[in-house]
Design a protein around this motif. Structure first.
Motif, PDB file in Angstrom:
ATOM      1  N   ASP A 108      50.055  10.176 -56.368  1.00 15.54           N
ATOM      2  CA  ASP A 108      50.188  10.068 -54.912  1.00 15.54           C
ATOM      3  C   ASP A 108      50.085  11.474 -54.338  1.00 15.54           C
ATOM      4  N   THR A 109      49.082  11.717 -53.517  1.00 13.40           N
ATOM      5  CA  THR A 109      48.842  13.078 -53.044  1.00 13.40           C
ATOM      6  C   THR A 109      49.744  13.460 -51.869  1.00 13.40           C
ATOM      7  N   ASN A 110      50.587  12.543 -51.425  1.00 17.11           N
ATOM      8  CA  ASN A 110      51.593  12.922 -50.431  1.00 17.11           C
ATOM      9  C   ASN A 110      52.850  13.447 -51.110  1.00 17.11           C
ATOM     10  N   THR A 111      53.256  12.744 -52.173  1.00 16.65           N
ATOM     11  CA  THR A 111      54.495  13.128 -52.862  1.00 16.65           C
ATOM     12  C   THR A 111      54.225  13.999 -54.082  1.00 16.65           C
ATOM     13  N   GLN A 112      52.960  14.074 -54.517  1.00  8.76           N
ATOM     14  CA  GLN A 112      52.558  14.799 -55.745  1.00  8.76           C
ATOM     15  C   GLN A 112      53.280  14.213 -56.967  1.00  8.76           C
ATOM     16  N   GLN A 113      53.507  12.911 -56.933  1.00  5.88           N
ATOM     17  CA  GLN A 113      54.151  12.238 -58.064  1.00  5.88           C
ATOM     18  C   GLN A 113      53.143  11.350 -58.778  1.00  5.88           C
ATOM     19  N   VAL A 114      53.292  11.259 -60.092  1.00  3.40           N
ATOM     20  CA  VAL A 114      52.476  10.319 -60.842  1.00  3.40           C
ATOM     21  C   VAL A 114      53.039   8.925 -60.601  1.00  3.40           C
ATOM     22  N   THR A 115      52.199   8.035 -60.091  1.00  2.58           N
ATOM     23  CA  THR A 115      52.684   6.695 -59.760  1.00  2.58           C
ATOM     24  C   THR A 115      52.250   5.642 -60.775  1.00  2.58           C
ATOM     25  N   ALA A 116      51.311   5.987 -61.623  1.00  2.45           N
ATOM     26  CA  ALA A 116      50.931   5.048 -62.684  1.00  2.45           C
ATOM     27  C   ALA A 116      50.292   5.826 -63.820  1.00  2.45           C
ATOM     28  N   THR A 117      50.505   5.344 -65.052  1.00  2.00           N
ATOM     29  CA  THR A 117      49.971   6.003 -66.241  1.00  2.00           C
ATOM     30  C   THR A 117      49.387   4.943 -67.162  1.00  2.00           C
ATOM     31  N   PHE A 118      48.190   5.196 -67.633  1.00  2.00           N
ATOM     32  CA  PHE A 118      47.514   4.241 -68.522  1.00  2.00           C
ATOM     33  C   PHE A 118      47.159   4.990 -69.810  1.00  2.00           C
ATOM     34  N   ILE A 119      47.731   4.541 -70.913  1.00  2.00           N
ATOM     35  CA  ILE A 119      47.624   5.300 -72.165  1.00  2.00           C
ATOM     36  C   ILE A 119      46.686   4.584 -73.133  1.00  2.00           C
ATOM     37  N   PHE A 120      45.773   5.336 -73.685  1.00  2.00           N
ATOM     38  CA  PHE A 120      44.788   4.796 -74.635  1.00  2.00           C
ATOM     39  C   PHE A 120      45.383   4.814 -76.044  1.00  2.00           C
ATOM     40  N   ALA A 121      44.607   4.311 -77.003  1.00  2.00           N
ATOM     41  CA  ALA A 121      45.009   4.423 -78.402  1.00  2.00           C
ATOM     42  C   ALA A 121      44.948   5.902 -78.792  1.00  2.00           C
ATOM     43  N   VAL A 122      45.699   6.268 -79.808  1.00  2.00           N
ATOM     44  CA  VAL A 122      45.879   7.693 -80.105  1.00  2.00           C
ATOM     45  C   VAL A 122      44.568   8.383 -80.499  1.00  2.00           C
ATOM     46  N   ASP A 123      43.638   7.631 -81.038  1.00  2.00           N
ATOM     47  CA  ASP A 123      42.372   8.278 -81.430  1.00  2.00           C
ATOM     48  C   ASP A 123      41.287   8.071 -80.369  1.00  2.00           C
ATOM     49  N   GLU A 124      41.678   7.633 -79.173  1.00  8.41           N
ATOM     50  CA  GLU A 124      40.699   7.451 -78.103  1.00  8.41           C
ATOM     51  C   GLU A 124      40.823   8.586 -77.088  1.00  8.41           C
ATOM     52  N   HIS A 125      39.702   9.253 -76.823  1.00  8.50           N
ATOM     53  CA  HIS A 125      39.701  10.440 -75.967  1.00  8.50           C
ATOM     54  C   HIS A 125      38.667  10.286 -74.852  1.00  8.50           C
ATOM     55  N   PRO A 126      39.026   9.551 -73.774  1.00 13.30           N
ATOM     56  CA  PRO A 126      38.070   9.273 -72.700  1.00 13.30           C
ATOM     57  C   PRO A 126      37.792  10.527 -71.856  1.00 13.30           C
ATOM     58  N   ALA A 127      36.762  10.452 -71.024  1.00 13.45           N
ATOM     59  CA  ALA A 127      36.388  11.600 -70.191  1.00 13.45           C
ATOM     60  C   ALA A 127      35.533  11.130 -69.005  1.00 13.45           C
TER      61      ALA A 127
ATOM     62  N   TRP B 153      43.093  10.437 -59.112  1.00 16.29           N
ATOM     63  CA  TRP B 153      43.025   9.852 -60.454  1.00 16.29           C
ATOM     64  C   TRP B 153      42.565  10.935 -61.426  1.00 16.29           C
ATOM     65  N   VAL B 154      43.281  11.018 -62.538  1.00 18.04           N
ATOM     66  CA  VAL B 154      43.006  12.075 -63.513  1.00 18.04           C
ATOM     67  C   VAL B 154      42.794  11.452 -64.888  1.00 18.04           C
ATOM     68  N   ILE B 155      41.733  11.890 -65.550  1.00 18.02           N
ATOM     69  CA  ILE B 155      41.588  11.537 -66.977  1.00 18.02           C
ATOM     70  C   ILE B 155      41.987  12.746 -67.804  1.00 18.02           C
ATOM     71  N   ALA B 156      42.984  12.529 -68.683  1.00 19.53           N
ATOM     72  CA  ALA B 156      43.315  13.536 -69.689  1.00 19.53           C
ATOM     73  C   ALA B 156      42.787  13.005 -71.015  1.00 19.53           C
ATOM     74  N   GLN B 157      42.034  13.861 -71.703  1.00 18.00           N
ATOM     75  CA  GLN B 157      41.351  13.382 -72.909  1.00 18.00           C
ATOM     76  C   GLN B 157      42.300  13.132 -74.074  1.00 18.00           C
ATOM     77  N   GLY B 158      43.434  13.803 -74.051  1.00 18.28           N
ATOM     78  CA  GLY B 158      44.318  13.767 -75.214  1.00 18.28           C
ATOM     79  C   GLY B 158      43.951  14.899 -76.151  1.00 18.28           C
ATOM     80  N   SER B 159      44.893  15.280 -76.955  1.00 21.65           N
ATOM     81  CA  SER B 159      44.691  16.408 -77.857  1.00 21.65           C
ATOM     82  C   SER B 159      43.834  15.956 -79.039  1.00 21.65           C
ATOM     83  N   PRO B 160      42.769  16.710 -79.362  1.00 26.95           N
ATOM     84  CA  PRO B 160      41.880  16.254 -80.434  1.00 26.95           C
ATOM     85  C   PRO B 160      42.513  16.368 -81.817  1.00 26.95           C
TER      86      PRO B 160
END
Lengths: 461, 616
Positions: free
Chosen positions: A353-372, A331-338
Motif C-alpha cells: 500500500d503506497t499510502n501506508t508503505q505497508q505490505v498488505t499481501a505476500t505470495f510465496i513460491f516453492a523454495v526452488d522457484e525464482h520468478p522475475a 507490486w514487487v517480485i523478489a526472486q528469492g536467494s539462489p
C-alpha cells in the motif's frame, strides 16, 4: 464526377456569396470569397486557393500577403508577383507549390490575406483571409517505437541501443553509434527519461550519456560521482541514479542525485546493498534493493522533496522488479536467494500500500522457484519463471498453477498496454540477441528481431 | 579409493622386481638425461617443433613471447603480461596442455595454463607437439602440448649465465643460472625476474595502458645424482610468483590485481638397463591464484587453490632394440578449495600402455591406449596409432590418429557462488583426430606440410540455466580442418650465414550446430624470419600476420587482422671458451602498428629492448 465537383463548387460559391452579402458593409468594393482546404499535407504538390468575385465591374487586380509559422522558400514557393486578377463573376486559382523537406518541424500555418484591390487598401476582415495548416509528414528517427538497451560484451567492447518501430516492421541497431560515431561505454544497463532527453547508463564505464531521446544526438555526459550506476529516474528536474558502489563492499551503495540543468551529481543518498530498479509514483521514489553480488530484501522509500529516506519495506530476498497497479498499489517480485548462496529462499510477490508503505499481501513460491520480470496491464499481472510466462489477476491474485505459454530463457520482458509482450532473448550471451514479440491475446510468437549483444531493457519511446 | 591403493602397491612390487632383475646389467647411464622420453620415443606421426635453449635465452622470457613467433598458435593475450590463452589448431586454451618435465601442469581450477605465467629462460628446451597427446600426457592435449624440459647433463663443469635487459615502458629483466656438474652429480639453480610498468600509449588515442604493471619471479632448481651404477635420482623444482595488475580496455577501466603462486616439484628414481627402464615419480603441484578487484594493496580478494599429489610408475621394456613397450600407472589426488570453490578432493587413477616398433630404417609405428578412472566422472577409453614411412632419404610421410579428452575442471564441477554454480554431471570433452604429414629435407631446405582433422564433442560451455544462474553444460561440438606449412632454408658462404624460416597455417574451426567459426580463431596465420650472421654480428627481421578473428559466436564482430614486424641486431663482444659476452638490441613492432589480439585491448606501438648476456 465532374458534375458533382461543379455542383459542389456552385454550392460553396453560393454559400460564400450569401455570407459575404451579409458582411456587405465591410466590403466597400467587390464581394470576394476565398476557398481552400484548411489542412494540406506537406507531401502534396501545392496549396491551392480559389478566389471568386461576385460584384463590381471589369477585372480587378488584388495584392495579397502570406504570413504564418511556415517559411517561404523552405516550406513553399511564392510567385514573383504578389498580385492576381479576377474578372467579375469569375474565379482565379492561386497555386503555392509546397516543399517537402525532411525536417521535423511540426505543423505550420500558411495565412493568406488579400490586402489591396486595384492599389486601394482592402480590409475584408475574416473574409479576406484564410489560414491553412501545412501538416508535417516528418518524424524524428527514433520516435514512435521501442528503445532496447543491449549490454554488450563485458569488458571488451561496448553496449548499444536498438530502435524498433511501433508496427514491429523494422529494427535499427546501435543508433547511438550511427548518429554520434562513438560508443556508449561498457555494459549499457538501462535508460531513464526526462522530457525530451534520454539518459543512457553504462555500468562498467561509470558513465551516463545524455541524448535527445528522439534523435539520439548526444547532449552531455555525466562521468563524475557515479560508481557502478544501474538505473536512472528523473523527478521534476532532478535525476536519481542507483549505484552499487564497490560491488565487493556492502556498505557503500547510494542513490546519486543529479542536477539535470547542469548534469552534475550534487549529492548522494546512502542506501543498503545493491540498489537496482526504481519507480516513482508521483509521490515517492521506490528503490528495489536487489543486493548486487549479495542478497538484499528491502524496498527503500525516498521522499524526493527532501531527498531523504522515509522508510524501508522488507520484502522477499532479491527484489527484482516493481509495477504499480491501477489502484496505486506497488507490486514487487523478489526472486528469492539462489541455490549457490547455500541458503536458497523462495521467490515472493508482495503487494504494498503506497499510502501506508505497508505490505498488505505476500505470495510465496516453492523454495526452488525464482520468478522475475513483473508486468501489470489493467487487471492482469504477468511474470516469468523457468522459461515460461505466467498470468494472474491483480484484484484476486493467487500464484497461478499453470503457465500461459512457454518460451526460451528470457533475460527480461516488457508488456505494452496493447497486450504485446516484448521479450529479451540473450542467446548464448556472446552473440547478438533477439527481441521476441508475443501477442498475448493468442499467446503466440509473432515476430523476432536480431538486436545487439545481451538485450536487457525495453522502453517505449 | 582402496582399489587404487592396491593397484599402487602392486606397481611398487613390480618396480622392486624389475630393479632386482637388472643388477647384472652393465649399462652405463647416459651423459644427457632427458626429462621426458615419451616425447622422443613414443610420438610417432606427430609434428614436433623444438625451440632450443639459445633461442629461448636470446629472445624471450614468457611462453607467449617464445611461441608467438615460433609457432602457429594464436594468443588471445589480454595485453602484454596479462592473461594469455593459446589456441592451437583452433582448439581452446583448455585443449592445449603444458607439460613440465613430463608432468601436465594445466590448472586444476580452470583447465588452462596462462602462458604469461611461464618463464622460459630456465628451460633447456621447449617443444611444441602439435596434435592429440592425451594418452601420454593426459587431459587437455587435444590441439597439442607444449613441453618445458630441463636436461640433466653430467660431466665436470661449473657454468654461470647472466642475462640483463631493459625494455620500453620501464621493463627491467634479469636472469641468473648457475650449473655445477661432475660425473656423478648435477645441480643447477636459476632465477628469472621481470618487471614492467607496462604503461604504453594506446596509439591513435590520448590514453595509456592504465593498471597494467606486473612483476614476475621464477625460480628453478634441478638436481641429478647417480646413486648406483644404474640408478639415478632426479629432482626438479620450479616456483613462479606473479604479481600482476590487469589492465582495462578501451571501454572498461580496471583496478584488478592478481597474484599467482605456483610451485612444482618432481622427484624421480630411475633404474635403467638394456632391457628395462623403470621410473618411479612423485610430483607435487601447487597452484594458487588470488584476485583483488580493487588492486593488490586492497584487503578484498578472492582466492582459489589446488594441491596435487601424483605418484607414477613407468616401466619400459625393450624386447629388441627395435621394439619397446611402456606401461605407466599413475595415481593422482587433487584437493581444491577457494572462495567460490567448494572444498573437494578428486582422485584419478590411470593406466597407459605405449607400444613402439621400428620395423626397419624406413618404417616405424606406435600404438597407445589409456584408461582413467575417477570418482567425479566417466572417462573414455583413449586409443591412438601413429606411423612414419620414409619413402626416400628426403621424404617422410607421417600419420597419426587418436582419441583425446579434456576433463571437467574444479571450477566446472565445484564452483559455488557469484552468480554461477558448477555441474556434478559433466562429461569430459572428447575428440577424434587424424593428421597426415609430409617431411621433406634437402641440403639447405627443410619443408613440412601437415593436414589435420579434429572432431570434438561434449564441449563444456558456461551458460545461464532456466533460473538465470550460470552453469557449465556439455553442449557444443566442433570440427576443425586445417593445414600447416613450415619451411626453413639455411645458406652460408664464407663468413656469411643466412637463414629463412616461414610458417603458414590455415584453420577452419566450426561450431557444427551454427556453422560459425569459433571465436578468436583466425583462419590464417603467417610467421617469417630472416636471419643473417657475419662474424660477430647477427641481425634478424621477423614478420607475423594474424588474420581477422571473430569475437562473437555468431561471427557478427571481429578484431581486424594485422601484420607486425620486429628487427634486431646482436654483437658478440667476447667469445672465448670461458667468457662469452653478447649485447643485443631489438625493436619490436617497428612500423608502429596499432593492433589488437583481443578486442578493445590495444598492443604497444614501436618499442625497444636492450639485452646483455654473459656466460662464464
Amino acid at each position: 464526377m465532374k458534375l458533382l465537383k461543379s455542383g459542389l463548387f456552385l454550392a460553396i460559391a453560393t454559400l460564400v456569396l450569401f455570407s459575404s452579402c451579409e458582411d456587405d458593409n465591410t466590403n466597400p468594393s467587390s464581394d470576394l470569397s476565398i476557398t481552400a482546404d484548411t489542412t494540406v499535407d506537406e507531401t502534396e504538390s501545392a496549396i491551392s486557393i480559389e478566389i471568386s468575385r461576385t460584384s463590381g465591374v471589369g477585372i480587378a487586380v488584388y495584392t495579397y500577403t502570406v504570413e504564418g509559422t511556415s517559411t517561404a522558400a523552405e516550406d513553399y514557393t511564392l510567385p514573383q508577383e504578389n498580385t492576381f486578377s479576377v474578372p467579375v463573376n469569375g474565379t482565379t486559382t492561386l497555386e503555392f507549390p509546397l516543399i517537402n523537406d525532411q525536417e521535423v518541424e511540426g505543423d505550420e500555418t500558411f495565412i493568406f490575406t488579400i490586402t489591396e484591390e486595384d492599389d486601394q487598401t482592402l480590409d475584408l476582415g475574416e473574409d479576406g483571409t484564410v489560414t491553412i495548416t501545412i501538416a508535417d509528414d516528418d518524424t524524428f528517427p527514433y520516435e514512435n517505437g521501442l528503445l532496447v538497451t543491449n549490454e554488450g560484451p563485458f569488458n571488451t567492447g561496448f553496449g548499444s541501443v536498438s530502435f524498433l518501430n511501433n508496427s514491429f516492421t523494422s529494427v535499427d541497431n546501435d543508433i547511438y553509434q550511427d548518429v554520434n560515431n562513438d560508443n556508449l561505454g561498457n555494459i549499457v544497463q538501462s535508460i531513464g527519461f526526462n522530457e525530451g532527453d534520454a539518459y543512457v547508463v553504462a555500468n562498467v564505464s561509470n558513465r551516463i550519456t545524455v541524448v535527445d531521446r528522439f534523435t539520439f544526438e548526444e547532449k552531455a555526459r555525466i562521468e563524475n560521482g557515479l560508481e557502478n550506476p544501474r538505473y536512472f529516474v528523473a523527478i521534476n528536474g532532478t535525476g536519481y541514479v542507483s549505484n552499487w558502489g564497490d560491488p565487493f563492499v556492502a556498505t557503500d551503495d547510494f542513490i546519486a542525485i543529479v542536477d539535470l540543468a547542469t548534469n552534475t551529481v550534487t549529492g548522494t543518498i546512502p542506501v543498503s546493498e545493491g540498489p537496482e530498479r526504481m519507480l516513482y509514483n508521483d509521490s515517492k521514489l521506490y528503490v528495489a534493493q536487489k543486493g548486487g553480488f549479495g542478497v538484499n530484501n528491502e524496498i527503500t522509500v525516498i521522499d524526493p522533496t527532501t531527498n531523504t529516506v522515509d522508510t524501508t519495506i522488507t520484502v522477499g530476498d532479491v527484489p527484482e522488479s516493481m509495477r504499480l497497479s491501477e489502484n496505486g498499489d506497488l507490486w514487487v517480485i523478489a526472486q528469492g536467494s539462489p541455490s549457490f548462496t547455500g541458503n536458497e529462499t523462495p521467490g515472493v510477490i508482495s503487494r504494498i500500500d503506497t499510502n501506508t508503505q505497508q505490505v498488505t499481501a505476500t505470495f510465496i513460491f516453492a523454495v526452488d522457484e525464482h520468478p522475475a520480470y513483473i508486468n501489470i496491464v489493467e487487471d492482469d499481472l504477468y511474470y516469468y519463471l523457468n522459461s515460461a510466462v505466467y498470468k494472474g489477476s491483480v484484484s484476486s491474485f493467487v500464484i497461478p498453477s499453470t503457465e500461459e505459454f512457454t518460451t526460451t530463457f528470457l533475460y527480461n520482458m516488457f508488456l505494452s498496454s496493447n497486450r504485446t509482450l516484448i521479450a529479451c532473448d540473450a542467446g548464448d550471451f556472446a552473440s547478438n540477441g533477439n527481441i521476441l514479440i508475443y501477442d498475448l491475446t493468442t499467446n503466440t510468437l509473432t515476430t523476432t528481431f536480431e538486436v545487439g549483444i545481451i538485450p536487457g531493457n525495453v522502453y517505449l519511446n | 579409493m582402496r582399489k587404487y591403493c592396491y593397484v599402487f602397491v602392486i606397481c611398487l612390487c613390480l618396480l622392486g622386481t624389475s630393479m632386482c632383475a637388472q643388477l647384472d646389467s652393465l649399462q652405463l647411464l647416459p651423459e644427457v638425461v632427458l626429462s621426458d622420453v615419451k616425447l622422443r620415443d613414443f610420438s610417432q606421426g606427430t609434428t614436433k617443433h623444438t625451440v632450443t635453449d639459445s633461442m629461448l635465452r636470446a629472445s624471450a622470457s614468457s611462453l607467449t613471447q617464445a611461441l608467438r613467433q615460433e609457432s602457429l598458435i594464436y594468443f588471445r593475450e589480454n595485453g602484454p603480461g596479462g592473461v594469455s590463452s593459446p589456441s592451437l589448431r583452433g582448439t581452446s586454451a583448455q585443449q592445449t596442455a603444458v607439460v613440465w618435465n613430463g608432468i601436465n601442469i594445466n590448472s586444476q581450477l580452470n583447465g588452462q595454463t596462462d602462458f604469461n605465467t611461464i618463464a622460459t629462460r630456465n628451460y633447456d628446451n621447449l617443444t611444441l607437439r602439435s596434435g592429440g597427446g592425451s594418452i601420454p600426457y593426459g587431459s587437455g592435449a587435444i590441439g597439442g602440448s607444449v613441453h618445458l624440459n630441463n636436461e640433466i647433463r653430467f660431466g665436470n663443469r661449473f657454468e654461470n649465465d647472466i642475462i640483463l635487459s631493459y625494455g620500453s615502458f620501464n621493463t627491467p629483466s634479469g636472469h641468473y643460472k648457475s650449473t655445477y656438474a661432475s660425473e656423478r652429480f648435477y645441480i643447477d639453480a636459476g632465477v628469472d625476474y621481470r618487471k614492467s610498468d607496462n604503461d604504453f600509449e594506446y596509439l591513435d588515442t590520448d590514453e595509456r595502458n592504465e593498471n597494467g604493471a606486473f612483476e614476475n619471479t621464477n625460480l628453478n632448481l634441478n638436481l641429478g645424482v647417480k646413486i648406483a651404477p644404474r640408478q639415478l635420482l632426479k629432482i626438479y623444482h620450479n616456483t613462479f610468483l606473479g604479481d600482476r595488475n590487469f589492465s582495462g580496455t578501451l571501454t572498461a577501466p580496471s583496478d584488478d590485481g592478481y597474484k599467482d603462486r605456483n610451485a612444482r616439484t618432481l622427484v624421480e628414481w630411475a633404474t635403467l638397463s638394456n632391457k628395462v627402464d623403470s621410473k618411479l615419480r612423485f610430483a607435487h603441484v601447487f597452484e594458487q591464484f588470488e584476485y583483488f578487484p580493487n588492486g593488490l594493496q586492497d584487503t578484498i580478494s578472492t582466492l582459489g587453490k589446488a594441491n596435487r599429489f601424483t605418484a607414477n610408475y613407468d616401466l619400459t621394456y625393450r624386447f629388441t632394440d627395435k621394439t619397446s613397450l611402456k606401461g605407466v600407472v599413475d595415481f593422482t589426488s587433487v584437493a581444491g578449495d577457494g572462495t567460490n570453490i567448494e572444498r573437494s578432493t578428486r582422485n584419478l587413477f590411470s593406466a597407459v600402455v605405449l607400444w613402439s616398433h621400428k620395423v626397419n630404417q624406413k618404417f616405424s609405428y606406435g600404438a597407445q591406449v589409456r584408461q582413467e578412472v575417477t570418482n567425479d566422472f566417466d572417462s573414455p577409453l583413449l586409443i591412438g596409432v601413429g606411423g612414419e614411412y620414409a619413402f626416400a632419404k628426403a621424404y617422410t610421410l607421417t600419420y597419426n590418429t587418436s582419441r583425446n579428452y579434456r576433463i571437467p575442471t574444479f571450477n566446472d564441477v565445484y564452483w559455488q557462488g557469484a552468480g554461477a554454480v558448477g555441474n556434478r554431471d559433466l562429461l569430459p570433452e572428447t575428440s577424434w583426430q587424424a593428421e597426415l604429414g609430409h617431411k621433406l629435407s634437402f641440403k639447405n631446405l627443410s619443408l613440412g606440410v601437415q593436414t589435420y582433422y579434429i572432431q570434438t564433442k561434449d564441449l563444456i560451455v558456461w551458460q545461464p540455466n532456466v533460473q538465470g544462474i550460470w552453469s557449465p553444460v556439455n553442449v557444443n561440438s566442433t570440427e576443425h580442418l586445417g593445414g600447416e606449412l613450415n619451411a626453413r632454408y639455411d645458406y652460408s658462404v664464407n663468413n656469411h650465414k643466412f637463414s629463412l624460416v616461414g610458417n603458414y597455417g590455415y584453420t577452419s574451426a566450426i561450431n557444427t550446430e551454427t556453422g560459425a567459426q569459433l571465436i578468436y580463431v583466425p583462419k590464417q596465420k603467417v610467421t617469417g624470419s630472416l636471419g643473417y650472421t657475419f662474424r660477430k654480428w647477427t641481425t634478424f627481421y621477423q614478420f607475423l600476420y594474424n588474420d581477422e578473428a571473430f569475437t562473437t559466436t555468431d561471427n557478427t564482430d571481429s578484431v581486424a587482422g594485422y601484420a607486425v614486424s620486429n628487427m634486431g641486431v646482436s654483437y658478440k663482444m667476447l667469445d672465448q671458451q670461458k667468457h662469452k659476452v653478447n649485447i643485443s638490441l631489438r625493436a619490436l613492432n617497428i612500423y608502429n602498428k596499432n593492433y589488437q589480439t583481443v578486442a578493445f585491448r590495444p598492443n604497444p606501438g614501436r618499442n625497444f629492448l636492450i639485452q646483455t648476456t654473459y656466460n662464464f
